[in-house]
Design an enzyme around this catalytic site. Structure first.
Site, PDB file in Angstrom:
ATOM      1  N   PRO A 113     -85.190 -15.647  33.140  1.00 18.96           N
ATOM      2  CA  PRO A 113     -84.717 -15.776  31.754  1.00 18.96           C
ATOM      3  C   PRO A 113     -85.535 -14.896  30.800  1.00 18.96           C
ATOM      4  O   PRO A 113     -86.404 -14.140  31.233  1.00 18.96           O
ATOM      5  CB  PRO A 113     -84.962 -17.252  31.475  1.00 18.96           C
ATOM      6  CG  PRO A 113     -86.224 -17.549  32.232  1.00 18.96           C
ATOM      7  CD  PRO A 113     -86.224 -16.663  33.452  1.00 18.96           C
ATOM      8  N   TRP A 114     -85.287 -15.055  29.511  1.00 18.06           N
ATOM      9  CA  TRP A 114     -85.867 -14.154  28.509  1.00 18.06           C
ATOM     10  C   TRP A 114     -87.110 -14.713  27.817  1.00 18.06           C
ATOM     11  O   TRP A 114     -87.634 -14.086  26.906  1.00 18.06           O
ATOM     12  CB  TRP A 114     -84.804 -13.784  27.462  1.00 18.06           C
ATOM     13  CG  TRP A 114     -83.944 -14.920  26.995  1.00 18.06           C
ATOM     14  CD1 TRP A 114     -82.646 -15.157  27.371  1.00 18.06           C
ATOM     15  CD2 TRP A 114     -84.286 -15.967  26.076  1.00 18.06           C
ATOM     16  NE1 TRP A 114     -82.176 -16.296  26.754  1.00 18.06           N
ATOM     17  CE2 TRP A 114     -83.160 -16.804  25.948  1.00 18.06           C
ATOM     18  CE3 TRP A 114     -85.432 -16.279  25.350  1.00 18.06           C
ATOM     19  CZ2 TRP A 114     -83.144 -17.946  25.132  1.00 18.06           C
ATOM     20  CZ3 TRP A 114     -85.428 -17.406  24.533  1.00 18.06           C
ATOM     21  CH2 TRP A 114     -84.301 -18.218  24.434  1.00 18.06           C
ATOM     22  N   ASN A 115     -87.584 -15.888  28.207  1.00 24.70           N
ATOM     23  CA  ASN A 115     -88.751 -16.425  27.478  1.00 24.70           C
ATOM     24  C   ASN A 115     -90.080 -15.927  28.031  1.00 24.70           C
ATOM     25  O   ASN A 115     -91.011 -15.656  27.276  1.00 24.70           O
ATOM     26  CB  ASN A 115     -88.711 -17.957  27.410  1.00 24.70           C
ATOM     27  CG  ASN A 115     -88.678 -18.604  28.766  1.00 24.70           C
ATOM     28  OD1 ASN A 115     -88.366 -17.969  29.778  1.00 24.70           O
ATOM     29  ND2 ASN A 115     -88.982 -19.886  28.811  1.00 24.70           N
ATOM     30  N   LYS A 128     -83.421  -9.772  39.045  1.00 27.29           N
ATOM     31  CA  LYS A 128     -82.485  -9.532  37.952  1.00 27.29           C
ATOM     32  C   LYS A 128     -82.984 -10.248  36.698  1.00 27.29           C
ATOM     33  O   LYS A 128     -82.902 -11.462  36.584  1.00 27.29           O
ATOM     34  CB  LYS A 128     -81.082 -10.057  38.308  1.00 27.29           C
ATOM     35  CG  LYS A 128     -80.018  -9.506  37.378  1.00 27.29           C
ATOM     36  CD  LYS A 128     -78.815 -10.403  37.211  1.00 27.29           C
ATOM     37  CE  LYS A 128     -79.063 -11.553  36.307  1.00 27.29           C
ATOM     38  NZ  LYS A 128     -79.428 -11.203  34.927  1.00 27.29           N
ATOM     39  N   PRO A 129     -83.525  -9.488  35.745  1.00 25.25           N
ATOM     40  CA  PRO A 129     -83.995 -10.109  34.510  1.00 25.25           C
ATOM     41  C   PRO A 129     -82.828 -10.485  33.598  1.00 25.25           C
ATOM     42  O   PRO A 129     -81.682 -10.110  33.852  1.00 25.25           O
ATOM     43  CB  PRO A 129     -84.833  -8.998  33.868  1.00 25.25           C
ATOM     44  CG  PRO A 129     -84.226  -7.728  34.374  1.00 25.25           C
ATOM     45  CD  PRO A 129     -83.715  -8.026  35.762  1.00 25.25           C
ATOM     46  N   SER A 179     -81.349 -21.927  32.201  1.00 24.49           N
ATOM     47  CA  SER A 179     -80.852 -23.172  31.624  1.00 24.49           C
ATOM     48  C   SER A 179     -80.218 -24.058  32.696  1.00 24.49           C
ATOM     49  O   SER A 179     -79.805 -23.584  33.761  1.00 24.49           O
ATOM     50  CB  SER A 179     -79.831 -22.852  30.537  1.00 24.49           C
ATOM     51  OG  SER A 179     -78.749 -22.151  31.117  1.00 24.49           O
ATOM     52  N   THR A 189     -76.548 -22.985  33.568  1.00 22.43           N
ATOM     53  CA  THR A 189     -76.432 -21.847  34.483  1.00 22.43           C
ATOM     54  C   THR A 189     -76.950 -22.234  35.865  1.00 22.43           C
ATOM     55  O   THR A 189     -76.405 -21.792  36.882  1.00 22.43           O
ATOM     56  CB  THR A 189     -77.178 -20.620  33.917  1.00 22.43           C
ATOM     57  OG1 THR A 189     -76.682 -20.366  32.596  1.00 22.43           O
ATOM     58  CG2 THR A 189     -76.947 -19.378  34.755  1.00 22.43           C
ATOM     59  N   GLU A 220     -85.553 -23.775  38.498  1.00 21.79           N
ATOM     60  CA  GLU A 220     -86.440 -24.252  37.430  1.00 21.79           C
ATOM     61  C   GLU A 220     -85.627 -24.229  36.157  1.00 21.79           C
ATOM     62  O   GLU A 220     -85.340 -23.162  35.614  1.00 21.79           O
ATOM     63  CB  GLU A 220     -87.655 -23.319  37.287  1.00 21.79           C
ATOM     64  CG  GLU A 220     -88.657 -23.425  38.406  1.00 21.79           C
ATOM     65  CD  GLU A 220     -89.252 -24.812  38.530  1.00 21.79           C
ATOM     66  OE1 GLU A 220     -89.307 -25.549  37.516  1.00 21.79           O
ATOM     67  OE2 GLU A 220     -89.651 -25.171  39.649  1.00 21.79           O
ATOM     68  N   CYS A 260     -89.904 -23.765  28.727  1.00 23.69           N
ATOM     69  CA  CYS A 260     -89.203 -24.918  29.313  1.00 23.69           C
ATOM     70  C   CYS A 260     -90.074 -26.156  29.251  1.00 23.69           C
ATOM     71  O   CYS A 260     -89.578 -27.254  29.052  1.00 23.69           O
ATOM     72  CB  CYS A 260     -88.741 -24.607  30.734  1.00 23.69           C
ATOM     73  SG  CYS A 260     -90.052 -24.029  31.810  1.00 23.69           S
ATOM     74  N   GLU A 262     -92.191 -24.563  42.573  1.00 21.43           N
ATOM     75  CA  GLU A 262     -92.716 -23.196  42.582  1.00 21.43           C
ATOM     76  C   GLU A 262     -94.230 -23.264  42.540  1.00 21.43           C
ATOM     77  O   GLU A 262     -94.809 -24.209  42.008  1.00 21.43           O
ATOM     78  CB  GLU A 262     -92.217 -22.425  41.358  1.00 21.43           C
ATOM     79  CG  GLU A 262     -90.782 -21.947  41.541  1.00 21.43           C
ATOM     80  CD  GLU A 262     -90.463 -20.762  40.663  1.00 21.43           C
ATOM     81  OE1 GLU A 262     -90.264 -19.663  41.198  1.00 21.43           O
ATOM     82  OE2 GLU A 262     -90.413 -20.931  39.434  1.00 21.43           O
TER      83      GLU A 262
HETATM   84  P1  ADP Z   1     -79.563 -18.583  28.442  1.00 16.67           P
HETATM   85  O1  ADP Z   1     -78.361 -19.446  28.459  1.00 16.67           O
HETATM   86  O2  ADP Z   1     -80.662 -19.161  27.658  1.00 16.67           O
HETATM   87  O3  ADP Z   1     -79.344 -17.115  28.165  1.00 16.67           O
HETATM   88  P2  ADP Z   1     -79.408 -18.520  31.313  1.00 16.67           P
HETATM   89  O4  ADP Z   1     -79.874 -19.675  32.106  1.00 16.67           O
HETATM   90  O5  ADP Z   1     -77.934 -18.319  31.186  1.00 16.67           O
HETATM   91  O6  ADP Z   1     -80.130 -18.617  29.932  1.00 16.67           O
HETATM   92  O7  ADP Z   1     -80.043 -17.180  31.874  1.00 16.67           O
HETATM   93  C1  ADP Z   1     -81.029 -17.098  32.852  1.00 16.67           C
HETATM   94  C2  ADP Z   1     -80.688 -15.985  33.808  1.00 16.67           C
HETATM   95  O8  ADP Z   1     -79.484 -16.321  34.499  1.00 16.67           O
HETATM   96  C3  ADP Z   1     -80.408 -14.622  33.172  1.00 16.67           C
HETATM   97  O9  ADP Z   1     -80.983 -13.617  33.997  1.00 16.67           O
HETATM   98  C4  ADP Z   1     -78.896 -14.543  33.182  1.00 16.67           C
HETATM   99  O10 ADP Z   1     -78.403 -13.222  33.165  1.00 16.67           O
HETATM  100  C5  ADP Z   1     -78.590 -15.213  34.498  1.00 16.67           C
HETATM  101  N1  ADP Z   1     -77.209 -15.698  34.641  1.00 16.67           N
HETATM  102  C6  ADP Z   1     -76.270 -15.880  33.708  1.00 16.67           C
HETATM  103  N2  ADP Z   1     -75.129 -16.360  34.259  1.00 16.67           N
HETATM  104  C7  ADP Z   1     -75.365 -16.506  35.583  1.00 16.67           C
HETATM  105  C8  ADP Z   1     -74.605 -16.992  36.702  1.00 16.67           C
HETATM  106  N3  ADP Z   1     -73.357 -17.439  36.558  1.00 16.67           N
HETATM  107  N4  ADP Z   1     -75.189 -17.001  37.910  1.00 16.67           N
HETATM  108  C9  ADP Z   1     -76.470 -16.593  38.081  1.00 16.67           C
HETATM  109  N5  ADP Z   1     -77.225 -16.126  37.067  1.00 16.67           N
HETATM  110  C10 ADP Z   1     -76.702 -16.085  35.831  1.00 16.67           C
END
Ligand code: ADP
Length: 472
Positions: free
Chosen positions: A142-144, A167-168, A219, A222, A240, A274, A447
């Site tokens: 994620p981005w935090n 994959k960031p 999140s 996701t 996580e 988190c 982790e």
């Molecule tokens: P936020 O909702 O706060 O942006 P996410 O949990 O969606 O946080 O993002 C965390 C990571 O999951 C990012 O790298 C995002 O690109 C990725 N992501 C988003 N959608 C999916 C998906 N359907 N499957 C797997 N990874 C995903």
């Protein structure tokens, strides 16, 4: 500066370009490569090809290479920290701390070797459990905390003999790309690959038949999607996810001593952690004093561009999150009393004043949801049973803290709270040698620590009969 993908040992342009926004200015400040599905597939294929030779190396050989990557990061530590502040927004001091943690992750985690162990050794049988790498690991972050999270996942996965496609998040891709650039001349081709998307390739990566494990931080919503996608090939998963951690004062503490520590635990990284303190509970006798103290800290905190000397609270990382936190504040204003902050700063960028809200009902959004911003609700409780019921009434169960001079009493309370970690007289103390993971919908698996590294391995039990092979 060009930011490229890392596929099969080569730094390559993307099929597309992606704009990256500086959250302290609300403007695009860099562009980077963005992959299409074919590039993602190429990265997974490269990782799969690199796997047998990487897995065949000794653990210590792999650890030594990861140590060289740590050295390369150290040589570029200031660049990494500056880039982290630019893309993520956190104050430079916090960015430096994250970079230091990421470097340490590549040095310390690989020292924790997962060894084979003997289960039975008697006159009839010799049964040994060996631990082998899984294959290609997807590290989705994620981005935090864009850098330390990819560092922890990658250090554990690679040390254990897996290969990685990282994959960031699309709003914070640059530090991961710089990590890829530093790794390119050190690691064999395909061992680490870096793919950047626009939130469109995570699903394909977690569904990919050639990916053996997904290590995901993000999140809860996701995380559920990742779990579904992983079901197709029964991938191994570490999730996580979100938290709504309580920080609980017991009635024997000094509010003066504890308030600054709790404030810090709530506001670090502008609350985008988190495991930040997200709900503060005080006994009714200490409630007013704690509210006043937290409000004073909130008013005194220096909110500024993370590049400026003295900044303590930076901007929210992205516009979506900024809008969400402002909505939660608007709801809190209707349902309770805002005693500090409560507004966006009148300047470009995604700044929100540190906010303290009191007298909220338990069903207010700020109490029930994960706010992920510099906003805290302070809640009063009357007795411990009432407290436990309210704290546990959540889909989340990540962590939390209890503040008291009476360790036995605090420990007894800790054992009643449904979370993966409880800190006593501290908050947010993560160590490489201690595993963490969420209870309930805050996650799956652990982790770090030996337990966390074991999750990057598959057990293979070899069971040998010692009886002579003679026909009856
Ligand atoms: P936020 O909702 O706060 O942006 P996410 O949990 O969606 O946080 O993002 C965390 C990571 O999951 C990012 O790298 C995002 O690109 C990725 N992501 C988003 N959608 C999916 C998906 N359907 N499957 C797997 N990874 C995903």
């Amino acid at each position: 500066m060009t930011y490229r993908l890392l596929i099969d040992g080569a730094l390559v342009d993307g099929a597309f370009q992606l704009d990256v926004v500086d959250p302290a200015r609300g403007e695009v400040f860099a562009q980077c490569a963005r992959a299409d599905a074919a590039q993602l597939d190429a990265a997974v294929a490269a990782a799969a090809r690199a796997f047998p030779a990487w897995a065949a190396r000794s653990w210590s050989d792999r650890a030594a290479m990861l140590g060289r990557l740590a050295d390369a990061m150290e040589a570029r530590a200031e660049d990494l920290a500056a880039l982290l502040t630019s893309e993520q927004g956190k104050p430079l001091a916090q960015a430096r701390f994250e970079v230091g943690g990421a470097i340490a992750a590549f040095r310390v985690l690989p020292t924790m070797e997962v060894k084979s162990f003997t289960l039975v050794d008697d006159e009839h049988d010799l049964i040994v459990e060996h631990r082998l790498p899984l294959g290609v690991v997807a590290a989705i972050t994620p981005w935090n905390f864009p850098l330390i999270l990819v560092a922890i996942k990658t250090a554990c996965a690679l040390a254990a003999g897996n290969t990685v496609v990282a994959k960031p998040a699309p709003t914070t891709p640059l530090t991961t790309m710089l990590l890829g650039e530093l790794a390119a001349p050190i690691l064999p081709p395909g061992v680490l690959n870096v793919i950047v998307d626009a939130n469109d390739l995570g699903a394909r990566l977690s569904d990919h038949p050639d990916v053996a494990k997904v290590s995901f931080t993000g999140s809860t919503g996701t995380g559920r999607k990742v779990m579904q996608a992983a079901a197709g090939t029964l991938k191994r998963l570490t999730l996580e996810l979100g938290g709504n951690d309580a920080a609980i004062l017991l009635d024997d503490v000094s509010v003066r001593d504890v308030a600054p520590l709790i404030f810090q635990a709530a506001m670090i990284n502008a609350g985008q952690v988190c495991m930040a303190a997200k709900r503060i509970y005080a006994p009714r006798t200490l409630y007013d004093e704690l509210c006043t103290a937290l409000a004073e800290h909130a008013r005194a905190a220096i909110v500024d561009d993370g590049r400026n000397q003295g900044a303590e609270v930076g901007p929210l990382q992205n516009k979506l999150q900024y809008d969400k936190v402002l909505e939660i504040i608007a709801d809190a204003r209707r349902r309770g009393r805002v005693i500090a902050g409560g507004r966006a700063l009148d300047r470009p960028g995604y700044f929100i004043a540190p906010t303290v809200v009191v007298d909220l009902p338990d069903d207010a959004r700020l109490v029930r949801e994960e706010q992920f911003g510099p906003v805290i609700p302070v809640l009063a409780y009357d007795d411990e049973d009432d407290l436990v019921a309210r704290v546990n009434d959540s889909e989340f169960g990540l962590a939390g803290s209890i503040w008291s001079g009476d360790i036995d009493r605090a420990t007894a309370l800790a054992l009643r709270l449904q979370t993966g970690t409880i800190w006593i007289n501290k908050h947010l103390d993560l160590r490489f040698d201690v595993p963490f993971g969420g209870a309930k919908q805050s996650g799956l698996g652990q982790e770090q620590g030996l337990a966390g590294i074991r999750e990057f391995t598959q057990a293979r039990v070899v069971s040998v009969s010692r009886r002579p092979l003679v026909a009856a």
